[in-house]
Every structure is written in C-alpha cells, then in structure tokens.
Design an enzyme around this catalytic site. Structure first.
Site, PDB file in Angstrom:
ATOM      1  N   HIS A   1       0.641  -1.281   0.045  1.00 17.47           N
ATOM      2  CA  HIS A   1      -0.080  -0.115   0.138  1.00 17.47           C
ATOM      3  C   HIS A   1       0.903   1.333   0.003  1.00 17.47           C
ATOM      4  O   HIS A   1       0.517   2.086  -0.776  1.00 17.47           O
ATOM      5  CB  HIS A   1      -0.787  -0.191   1.047  1.00 17.47           C
ATOM      6  CG  HIS A   1      -1.704   1.102   1.338  1.00 17.47           C
ATOM      7  ND1 HIS A   1      -3.077   1.078   0.889  1.00 17.47           N
ATOM      8  CD2 HIS A   1      -1.686   2.329   1.914  1.00 17.47           C
ATOM      9  CE1 HIS A   1      -3.574   2.188   1.229  1.00 17.47           C
ATOM     10  NE2 HIS A   1      -2.891   3.032   1.572  1.00 17.47           N
ATOM     11  N   GLU A   2       1.914   1.187   0.816  1.00 19.99           N
ATOM     12  CA  GLU A   2       2.633   2.573   1.133  1.00 19.99           C
ATOM     13  C   GLU A   2       3.529   2.656  -0.107  1.00 19.99           C
ATOM     14  O   GLU A   2       3.923   3.925  -0.267  1.00 19.99           O
ATOM     15  CB  GLU A   2       3.315   2.611   2.459  1.00 19.99           C
ATOM     16  CG  GLU A   2       2.424   2.609   3.676  1.00 19.99           C
ATOM     17  CD  GLU A   2       1.317   3.615   3.676  1.00 19.99           C
ATOM     18  OE1 GLU A   2       1.708   4.735   3.144  1.00 19.99           O
ATOM     19  OE2 GLU A   2       0.638   3.541   4.244  1.00 19.99           O
TER      20      GLU A   2
ATOM     21  N   HIS B   1       1.929   4.610  -2.946  1.00 23.81           N
ATOM     22  CA  HIS B   1       1.919   6.179  -2.399  1.00 23.81           C
ATOM     23  C   HIS B   1       3.404   6.664  -2.716  1.00 23.81           C
ATOM     24  O   HIS B   1       3.545   7.772  -3.377  1.00 23.81           O
ATOM     25  CB  HIS B   1       1.900   6.345  -0.981  1.00 23.81           C
ATOM     26  CG  HIS B   1       0.342   6.269  -0.404  1.00 23.81           C
ATOM     27  ND1 HIS B   1      -0.630   7.319  -1.056  1.00 23.81           N
ATOM     28  CD2 HIS B   1      -0.296   5.570   0.682  1.00 23.81           C
ATOM     29  CE1 HIS B   1      -1.696   6.937  -0.345  1.00 23.81           C
ATOM     30  NE2 HIS B   1      -1.423   6.068   0.825  1.00 23.81           N
TER      31      HIS B   1
ATOM     32  N   GLU C   1      -4.668   8.028  -2.678  1.00 19.51           N
ATOM     33  CA  GLU C   1      -4.948   6.742  -2.196  1.00 19.51           C
ATOM     34  C   GLU C   1      -5.415   5.930  -3.310  1.00 19.51           C
ATOM     35  O   GLU C   1      -5.071   4.611  -3.045  1.00 19.51           O
ATOM     36  CB  GLU C   1      -6.244   6.832  -1.276  1.00 19.51           C
ATOM     37  CG  GLU C   1      -5.989   7.566   0.054  1.00 19.51           C
ATOM     38  CD  GLU C   1      -4.964   6.950   0.799  1.00 19.51           C
ATOM     39  OE1 GLU C   1      -4.687   5.702   0.858  1.00 19.51           O
ATOM     40  OE2 GLU C   1      -4.347   7.365   1.990  1.00 19.51           O
TER      41      GLU C   1
END
Length: 496
Positions: free
Chosen positions: A260-261, A264, A290
């Site tokens: 997920h990160e 980003h 996001e």
C-alpha cells in the site's frame, strides 16, 4: 517567463521548503522521537506553521499572485497559480492563533495516542482528542465561511479539492447496499484458510518488505523504509519515506501495508522533479494519492498473477520450506482474500473495508456539526460496528476508536479519501488495461514496467496540473461512479 511569475516561483519555493521540513518533522516524530520531546516539538511545529501562513497570507504575496496570473503562462504555470490561490485562500481563512493552537494540540495528541493506545487507555487520551477535534471543528467553520461550503465539505476540500457530500453520498450508498447484500453470501460460500501458527522475525519481514518494494519500482537511492505505530508515506520526489508496522504472528499485515505505502511512494518519486519546490509539483489530492496505493495493494498485489509470482519468494525469504498445506499457494490466496469481519480497518479485506470507512465518515460528520460529543465516541463507534459488521467493541478502545492515527493527528475529514481512492483505482485499472492490454502474464513474471510507465505518464507526472476528479475523468473517461469498483468486487469475490 514573465518577471512577476518568476518572482512568484521564488516565493513559493520558500513556502515549499517549510512544507518539506514539517513533513520530515512528522516522519521523525513517528519513527524516532522520544515522548519527552513532544511538547518542544509541538511548539516548533506550531511556530513553523505560523511562519508558513504569514508568507502565504502576506499582502505582497497576494499582489504578486494577481500580477503573475495576468501574464502568459504555460498549463503547468497556470495550475501553479491556481493552487497557490487556493492555498492562500485557506491560509487567510484561518486565524494565526487558531492555526498555531491546532498544530500544538494535534502534535501533543498524536504522541499521547501513540503512548496510550497499546495500554487501551481512553480516559487519559480523551481530553487531548477533545482539544484536537475542537480546533478542527473551529477551522472547518472558518474554511466554510471562506469557501461558502458546509463545514464538513470544507474539511474534505482540504484533502481532495472539489469533494462534496452531495456527490459522494449516492455512490457510497450504492456500495453499502451492495455489500450489505453480498458480504453474507460470500462469507457462506468461501473456504476458510488454514491458519499459520508461526512467528516471523523483524529481520526476515524487513528483508521481504525491501525486496518487494524494489520489485514494485521503489528507488532506495531516493527513499527509505522505517517502522511506526501506524503505516504512512511522506516526503518528496528525491526523498520518499514510508513506514510499516510489523506483526510477529502475521507477516501479511506488514507486507500488504508495504504494498500500500509503496503505491503512495511511487507516486511521490515520480512527481516532476523540476516542480518539486512548487505547488503544482504536489500530488493532486489525497483521494488520487490513495488510488495509487490501492491500485498497487488491491488491483495488483491481491490478484492471482501477483500472488503466484510472490508466493515462492515469500517462502524463500521467510525461510519456510516443506509441504505444509498451510503454506500452499492456494491457501495463501485464500488467506489474503478471505472475507472476514475484522476489528481493524487496515487488516480488513476488500469486501468489508468500506464498512470501516462508512463508520468513520458518519462519525466525522456528526462530530463536525455537533451532534456527537467526543466523550461519546466509543459508544457511537460500537453502535456503528455492530450495525455494519456485527462486532462488539465495548471497552476495546485500542482496536476501536483509538485504532487509527488520523483524528489524533488532526486529519479530520480525510477518511472518505480511502473509499474514493478505491473507486478511482478500479477505474484507473480498467483504463490501464484498455491502453496496454491485459498485464496478467507480465505481473505473473514479476514485470511491472508497463503498468508503472502508464501510471507515471498519466497520473504521477501530472502533479497538480488538474484537480483530482478532473484528472480521473480525463484519464478514464468516467465520472465518479461505483460501477467499475463493484464490477471488480464481483469478479474477484462474488463470482470468482
């Protein structure tokens, strides 16, 4: 370049330098700083924020903006002026004393949360959160007056320009109705995964995390991975930083947080370097941000192709050999796609995750308009969890209303961005497939180059050239809609 615009860029670069320093301060506060330093750091952050506001609100900056905007500008320069005007309007709307107070109480509240959450200590956290929410609500009214919005719309507008309850509520309601009907059906038809009763060292988990980040395109020469109480990503194109939270008894928690990160961070690293010290060089909004993390985590990293690629690597780096059925590929797929009603938002599956956002979104709106007091938050939380997920959270503050950092760090009005991001991610994935073709075989071989190039060209490199929903509409040809997102959930979970 006209002279006024060149001067404007120099002024903006001073403001952006302060932004980057506060970003690094937040990273340090979450990864390294000792609790005893909290009060001093809070004062430093408050003072820096006030200095930034003075630079933006200064009349000379406003005059320069007006003159620069009258000259002939490129699309990127015009967008830089537009974002600067928006930023200045927000700065003028909030009194300096209120801004300083907000930064001070939010910094203190975050540190108290980090200390008290593992202790399940709500009572000693409550007064700090009351202060943090109070200043957020006061600022929402200031912003509402300036932008002629409702207070909660004004809060959302800080994170995703143009987001309005009137636009997103029908989409969220459609998703909620679908999930309330389909989640029980998926739960009853799925095969439960075999549990893995093992522990995993920090060293092995970090080795797996760093390998995965490199494979997904993260450049460690321009960034780093650390640990924090709550995973997050921050930084700039040449200094991207992300964190994860390790769990000794479940490596998937940390690994999927890293996926997920990394989404980003790839957005951050692909921002136009020449614009890094300008407003237009920023990501265009947190819902789009996001969408990049959820594109990576959900669309790619929970797909069959990716799980088939990463599974033998996980076994190798975690040093798990043998023929134990719990470590089979099929059980791994069941484990990371198992629909299970969980207390924790960040550990939730794709089908039940939106319920966690509906809960927080509703609570934020009630707190903002004064229909809910902070002291009653645990009861409201439990009621919402029972209604949406059938989970009782009474007296479990750590895994209830204290589980997320956002409200304690002053990120009030942010939560809708998560579901908007998931919706955008589904729209973007289909647009990507239309352009580059089905990437399944490439992903199965660990080749993410075509996907990364498409994202970099169409999203990352654009900075804030367009506002978030305009960018998504331009790239996908679609308005904000639940259609692509629900189709994705149906393909993966309802009719696999």
């Amino acid at each position: 370049m006209n002279q006024a615009y060149a001067q404007l860029e120099r002024k903006i670069s001073e403001i952006k330098a302060l932004d980057h320093m506060m970003d690094l301060s937040n990273w340090d506060e979450s990864t390294n700083m000792k609790p005893a330093s909290a009060s001093n750091r809070a004062e430093m952050v408050a003072t820096t924020a006030a200095l930034r506001q003075r630079l933006i609100a200064d009349e000379s900056f406003g005059e320069l903006l007006e003159i620069a905007g009258e000259g002939e500008l490129s699309d990127m320069q015009a967008a830089n002026v537009r974002v600067a005007e928006q930023t200045r309007k927000q700065a003028i709307a909030i009194p300096e004393d209120l801004l300083k107070e907000s930064k001070r109480v939010q910094s203190e509240c975050q540190m108290v949360w980090e200390r008290n959450r593992p202790l399940n200590d709500w009572n000693n956290t409550l007064p700090y959160l009351e202060s943090a929410i109070r200043v957020s609500v006061e600022m929402s009214q200031c912003l509402a007056d300036a932008f002629q919005l409702t207070p909660y719309d004004a809060l959302m507008n800080q994170y995703e320009t143009g987001s309005r309850q009137a636009d997103i509520d029908p989409v969220f309601d459609e998703i909620k109705a679908f999930l309330l009907n389909e989640v029980p059906r998926v739960e009853s038809s799925q095969t439960a995964p075999l549990p893995i009763h093992e522990s995993f060292s920090e060293t092995d988990q970090l080795k797996l995390a760093e390998f995965s980040m490199r494979e997904l395109g993260f450049d460690f020469d321009r960034g780093r991975l650390d640990q924090s109480a709550h995973p997050f990503s921050c930084g700039s194109a040449n200094d991207a930083r992300l964190t994860t939270r390790l769990s000794a008894d479940d490596f998937t928690h940390s690994l999927f947080a890293v996926f997920h990160e990394t989404g980003h961070a790839r957005y951050t690293q692909n921002q136009p370097v020449e614009w890094v010290m300008q407003f237009v060089g920023e990501p265009t909004g947190m819902a789009v941000h996001e969408s990049q993390s959820l594109f990576m985590e959900m669309q790619i990293c929970r797909s069959d192709a990716f799980l088939e690629y990463i599974h033998p690597i996980i076994r190798l780096l975690l040093r798990r050999k043998g023929t134990d059925d719990a470590w089979s590929l099929e059980n791994f797929k069941r484990t990371v796609r198992h629909v299970n009603r969980d207390l924790i938002r960040v550990y939730s599956d794709e089908m039940t995750y939106p319920f966690h956002i509906f809960l927080r979104y509703d609570i934020e709106k009630q707190l903002c308009i004064g229909n809910l007091k902070v002291r009653d938050l645990p009861d409201a939380w439990n009621e919402g969890m029972m209604n949406l997920l059938g989970i009782d959270t009474r007296d479990d503050f750590e895994n209830g209303c204290m589980q997320d950092i956002h409200w304690y760090a002053g990120l009030f009005g942010y939560f809708p961005c998560y579901l908007l991001g998931a919706i955008f991610a589904a729209q973007l994935y289909l647009a990507c497939v239309r352009k580059i073709g089905d990437p399944t075989e490439s992903v199965r071989q660990g080749d993410f180059s075509a996907i990364s190039a498409w994202l970099a060209e169409n999203i990352h490199s654009k900075g804030s050239l367009l506002e978030g929903q305009t960018l998504i509409r331009t790239v996908t040809g679609e308005e904000l809609s639940a259609t692509s997102y629900l189709s994705h959930l149906k393909r993966r979970y309802v009719n696999p």
